[in-house]
Design a protein around this motif. Structure first.
Motif, PDB file in Angstrom:
ATOM      1  N   LYS A  19      -0.331  11.726   0.932  1.00  0.00           N
ATOM      2  CA  LYS A  19      -1.310  10.623   1.031  1.00  0.00           C
ATOM      3  C   LYS A  19      -1.459   9.902  -0.296  1.00  0.00           C
ATOM      4  CE  LYS A  19      -4.359  12.698   4.402  1.00  0.00           C
ATOM      5  NZ  LYS A  19      -5.719  13.176   4.640  1.00  0.00           N
ATOM      6  N   ARG A  20      -1.598  10.667  -1.377  1.00  0.00           N
ATOM      7  CA  ARG A  20      -1.739  10.052  -2.707  1.00  0.00           C
ATOM      8  C   ARG A  20      -0.488   9.272  -3.079  1.00  0.00           C
ATOM      9  NH1 ARG A  20      -4.021  15.181  -4.018  1.00  0.00           N
ATOM     10  NH2 ARG A  20      -2.118  15.712  -5.126  1.00  0.00           N
ATOM     11  N   ALA A  21       0.668   9.783  -2.709  1.00  0.00           N
ATOM     12  CA  ALA A  21       1.920   9.091  -3.015  1.00  0.00           C
ATOM     13  C   ALA A  21       2.023   7.781  -2.241  1.00  0.00           C
ATOM     14  CB  ALA A  21       3.106   9.991  -2.685  1.00  0.00           C
ATOM     15  N   VAL A  22       1.603   7.803  -0.990  1.00  0.00           N
ATOM     16  CA  VAL A  22       1.658   6.608  -0.136  1.00  0.00           C
ATOM     17  C   VAL A  22       0.786   5.502  -0.713  1.00  0.00           C
ATOM     18  CG1 VAL A  22       0.822   5.757   2.107  1.00  0.00           C
ATOM     19  CG2 VAL A  22       2.350   7.718   2.014  1.00  0.00           C
ATOM     20  N   GLU A  23      -0.326   5.864  -1.307  1.00  0.00           N
ATOM     21  CA  GLU A  23      -1.243   4.871  -1.873  1.00  0.00           C
ATOM     22  C   GLU A  23      -0.624   4.103  -3.037  1.00  0.00           C
ATOM     23  OE1 GLU A  23      -4.650   7.231  -2.800  1.00  0.00           O
ATOM     24  OE2 GLU A  23      -5.234   7.429  -0.693  1.00  0.00           O
ATOM     25  N   ARG A  24       0.466   4.625  -3.611  1.00  0.00           N
ATOM     26  CA  ARG A  24       1.119   3.967  -4.742  1.00  0.00           C
ATOM     27  C   ARG A  24       2.424   3.274  -4.365  1.00  0.00           C
ATOM     28  NH1 ARG A  24       1.819   8.842  -7.498  1.00  0.00           N
ATOM     29  NH2 ARG A  24       0.018   9.930  -6.747  1.00  0.00           N
ATOM     30  N   LEU A  25       2.911   3.512  -3.159  1.00  0.00           N
ATOM     31  CA  LEU A  25       4.192   2.920  -2.753  1.00  0.00           C
ATOM     32  C   LEU A  25       4.073   1.415  -2.535  1.00  0.00           C
ATOM     33  CD1 LEU A  25       5.533   5.533  -0.159  1.00  0.00           C
ATOM     34  CD2 LEU A  25       6.411   5.090  -2.445  1.00  0.00           C
ATOM     35  N   LYS A  26       5.170   0.715  -2.797  1.00  0.00           N
ATOM     36  CA  LYS A  26       5.214  -0.725  -2.577  1.00  0.00           C
ATOM     37  C   LYS A  26       6.343  -1.122  -1.635  1.00  0.00           C
ATOM     38  CE  LYS A  26       3.226  -1.768  -7.046  1.00  0.00           C
ATOM     39  NZ  LYS A  26       3.409  -2.387  -8.352  1.00  0.00           N
ATOM     40  N   ASP A  27       7.163  -0.163  -1.232  1.00  0.00           N
ATOM     41  CA  ASP A  27       8.307  -0.411  -0.361  1.00  0.00           C
ATOM     42  C   ASP A  27       7.823  -0.490   1.090  1.00  0.00           C
ATOM     43  OD1 ASP A  27      10.566  -0.259   1.265  1.00  0.00           O
ATOM     44  OD2 ASP A  27      11.617   1.083  -0.106  1.00  0.00           O
TER      45      ASP A  27
ATOM     46  N   ALA B  19      -2.856   6.517   6.215  1.00  0.00           N
ATOM     47  CA  ALA B  19      -2.823   6.027   4.835  1.00  0.00           C
ATOM     48  C   ALA B  19      -1.678   5.030   4.647  1.00  0.00           C
ATOM     49  CB  ALA B  19      -2.669   7.199   3.864  1.00  0.00           C
ATOM     50  N   ALA B  20      -0.543   5.290   5.287  1.00  0.00           N
ATOM     51  CA  ALA B  20       0.592   4.371   5.193  1.00  0.00           C
ATOM     52  C   ALA B  20       0.268   3.042   5.870  1.00  0.00           C
ATOM     53  CB  ALA B  20       1.830   5.007   5.818  1.00  0.00           C
ATOM     54  N   MET B  21      -0.417   3.090   7.006  1.00  0.00           N
ATOM     55  CA  MET B  21      -0.783   1.854   7.698  1.00  0.00           C
ATOM     56  C   MET B  21      -1.773   1.031   6.872  1.00  0.00           C
ATOM     57  SD  MET B  21      -0.909   2.799  11.739  1.00  0.00           S
ATOM     58  CE  MET B  21      -1.569   4.454  11.668  1.00  0.00           C
ATOM     59  N   VAL B  22      -2.735   1.697   6.258  1.00  0.00           N
ATOM     60  CA  VAL B  22      -3.717   1.010   5.412  1.00  0.00           C
ATOM     61  C   VAL B  22      -3.015   0.367   4.219  1.00  0.00           C
ATOM     62  CG1 VAL B  22      -5.666   1.399   3.847  1.00  0.00           C
ATOM     63  CG2 VAL B  22      -5.672   2.421   6.126  1.00  0.00           C
ATOM     64  N   ARG B  23      -2.080   1.090   3.616  1.00  0.00           N
ATOM     65  CA  ARG B  23      -1.338   0.552   2.477  1.00  0.00           C
ATOM     66  C   ARG B  23      -0.490  -0.649   2.895  1.00  0.00           C
ATOM     67  NH1 ARG B  23      -1.171  -0.835  -2.630  1.00  0.00           N
ATOM     68  NH2 ARG B  23       0.838  -0.493  -3.581  1.00  0.00           N
ATOM     69  N   LEU B  24       0.141  -0.572   4.065  1.00  0.00           N
ATOM     70  CA  LEU B  24       0.924  -1.696   4.584  1.00  0.00           C
ATOM     71  C   LEU B  24       0.051  -2.929   4.757  1.00  0.00           C
ATOM     72  CD1 LEU B  24       3.234  -0.096   7.281  1.00  0.00           C
ATOM     73  CD2 LEU B  24       3.961  -1.553   5.398  1.00  0.00           C
ATOM     74  N   GLU B  25      -1.111  -2.748   5.354  1.00  0.00           N
ATOM     75  CA  GLU B  25      -2.035  -3.867   5.553  1.00  0.00           C
ATOM     76  C   GLU B  25      -2.447  -4.468   4.215  1.00  0.00           C
ATOM     77  OE1 GLU B  25      -5.294  -2.435   7.915  1.00  0.00           O
ATOM     78  OE2 GLU B  25      -3.999  -2.050   9.639  1.00  0.00           O
ATOM     79  N   SER B  26      -2.695  -3.622   3.244  1.00  0.00           N
ATOM     80  CA  SER B  26      -3.094  -4.085   1.914  1.00  0.00           C
ATOM     81  C   SER B  26      -1.989  -4.920   1.271  1.00  0.00           C
ATOM     82  CB  SER B  26      -3.430  -2.880   1.034  1.00  0.00           C
ATOM     83  OG  SER B  26      -3.620  -3.266  -0.290  1.00  0.00           O
ATOM     84  N   LEU B  27      -0.768  -4.441   1.365  1.00  0.00           N
ATOM     85  CA  LEU B  27       0.353  -5.174   0.775  1.00  0.00           C
ATOM     86  C   LEU B  27       0.599  -6.494   1.495  1.00  0.00           C
ATOM     87  CD1 LEU B  27       2.886  -2.296   0.097  1.00  0.00           C
ATOM     88  CD2 LEU B  27       1.581  -3.580  -1.585  1.00  0.00           C
ATOM     89  N   GLN B  28       0.446  -6.504   2.805  1.00  0.00           N
ATOM     90  CA  GLN B  28       0.674  -7.730   3.572  1.00  0.00           C
ATOM     91  C   GLN B  28      -0.401  -8.764   3.269  1.00  0.00           C
ATOM     92  OE1 GLN B  28       1.066  -6.065   7.476  1.00  0.00           O
ATOM     93  NE2 GLN B  28       3.249  -5.655   7.210  1.00  0.00           N
ATOM     94  N   VAL B  29      -1.631  -8.339   3.050  1.00  0.00           N
ATOM     95  CA  VAL B  29      -2.705  -9.262   2.689  1.00  0.00           C
ATOM     96  C   VAL B  29      -2.427  -9.870   1.325  1.00  0.00           C
ATOM     97  CG1 VAL B  29      -5.152  -9.391   2.045  1.00  0.00           C
ATOM     98  CG2 VAL B  29      -4.471  -8.200   4.141  1.00  0.00           C
ATOM     99  N   LYS B  30      -1.967  -9.057   0.383  1.00  0.00           N
ATOM    100  CA  LYS B  30      -1.648  -9.550  -0.958  1.00  0.00           C
ATOM    101  C   LYS B  30      -0.529 -10.581  -0.909  1.00  0.00           C
ATOM    102  CE  LYS B  30      -3.167  -5.492  -3.495  1.00  0.00           C
ATOM    103  NZ  LYS B  30      -2.763  -4.333  -4.304  1.00  0.00           N
ATOM    104  N   GLU B  31       0.488 -10.336  -0.052  1.00  0.00           N
ATOM    105  CA  GLU B  31       1.581 -11.304   0.092  1.00  0.00           C
ATOM    106  C   GLU B  31       1.077 -12.616   0.661  1.00  0.00           C
ATOM    107  OE1 GLU B  31       4.809  -9.851   2.424  1.00  0.00           O
ATOM    108  OE2 GLU B  31       5.446  -8.427   0.899  1.00  0.00           O
ATOM    109  N   THR B  32       0.165 -12.555   1.623  1.00  0.00           N
ATOM    110  CA  THR B  32      -0.361 -13.747   2.259  1.00  0.00           C
ATOM    111  C   THR B  32      -1.167 -14.574   1.261  1.00  0.00           C
ATOM    112  OG1 THR B  32      -0.493 -12.547   4.349  1.00  0.00           O
ATOM    113  CG2 THR B  32      -1.755 -14.588   4.178  1.00  0.00           C
ATOM    114  N   VAL B  33      -1.966 -13.917   0.443  1.00  0.00           N
ATOM    115  CA  VAL B  33      -2.812 -14.619  -0.523  1.00  0.00           C
ATOM    116  C   VAL B  33      -1.964 -15.236  -1.634  1.00  0.00           C
ATOM    117  CG1 VAL B  33      -4.602 -14.281  -2.261  1.00  0.00           C
ATOM    118  CG2 VAL B  33      -4.807 -13.180  -0.042  1.00  0.00           C
TER     119      VAL B  33
END
Length: 62
Positions: free
Chosen positions: A20-28, A47-61
């Protein structure tokens, strides 16, 4: 902890909390998608789904 945990990436660790902690730092994104679909622990998948959503929001912004 298994001996083999020393030689694998943290997202493949035998302990779900470490994964879980590792997933929170992944960007791939592709790797996160695979983890979200295939990990044995539901918490790691979440945790992976939450991280994916976070990265996708950052890309959109950006």
């Amino acid at each position: 902890m298994k001996f083999s945990d020393i030689f694998v990436p943290r997202w493949q660790h035998s302990n779900p909390e470490v994964r879980k902690r590792a997933v929170e730092r992944l960007k791939d994104i592709k790797l996160l998608e695979q983890i979200a679909e295939k990990d044995d622990d539901p918490g790691v998948c979440q945790a992976a789904m939450v991280r994916l959503e976070s990265l996708q929001v950052k890309e959109t912004v950006a």
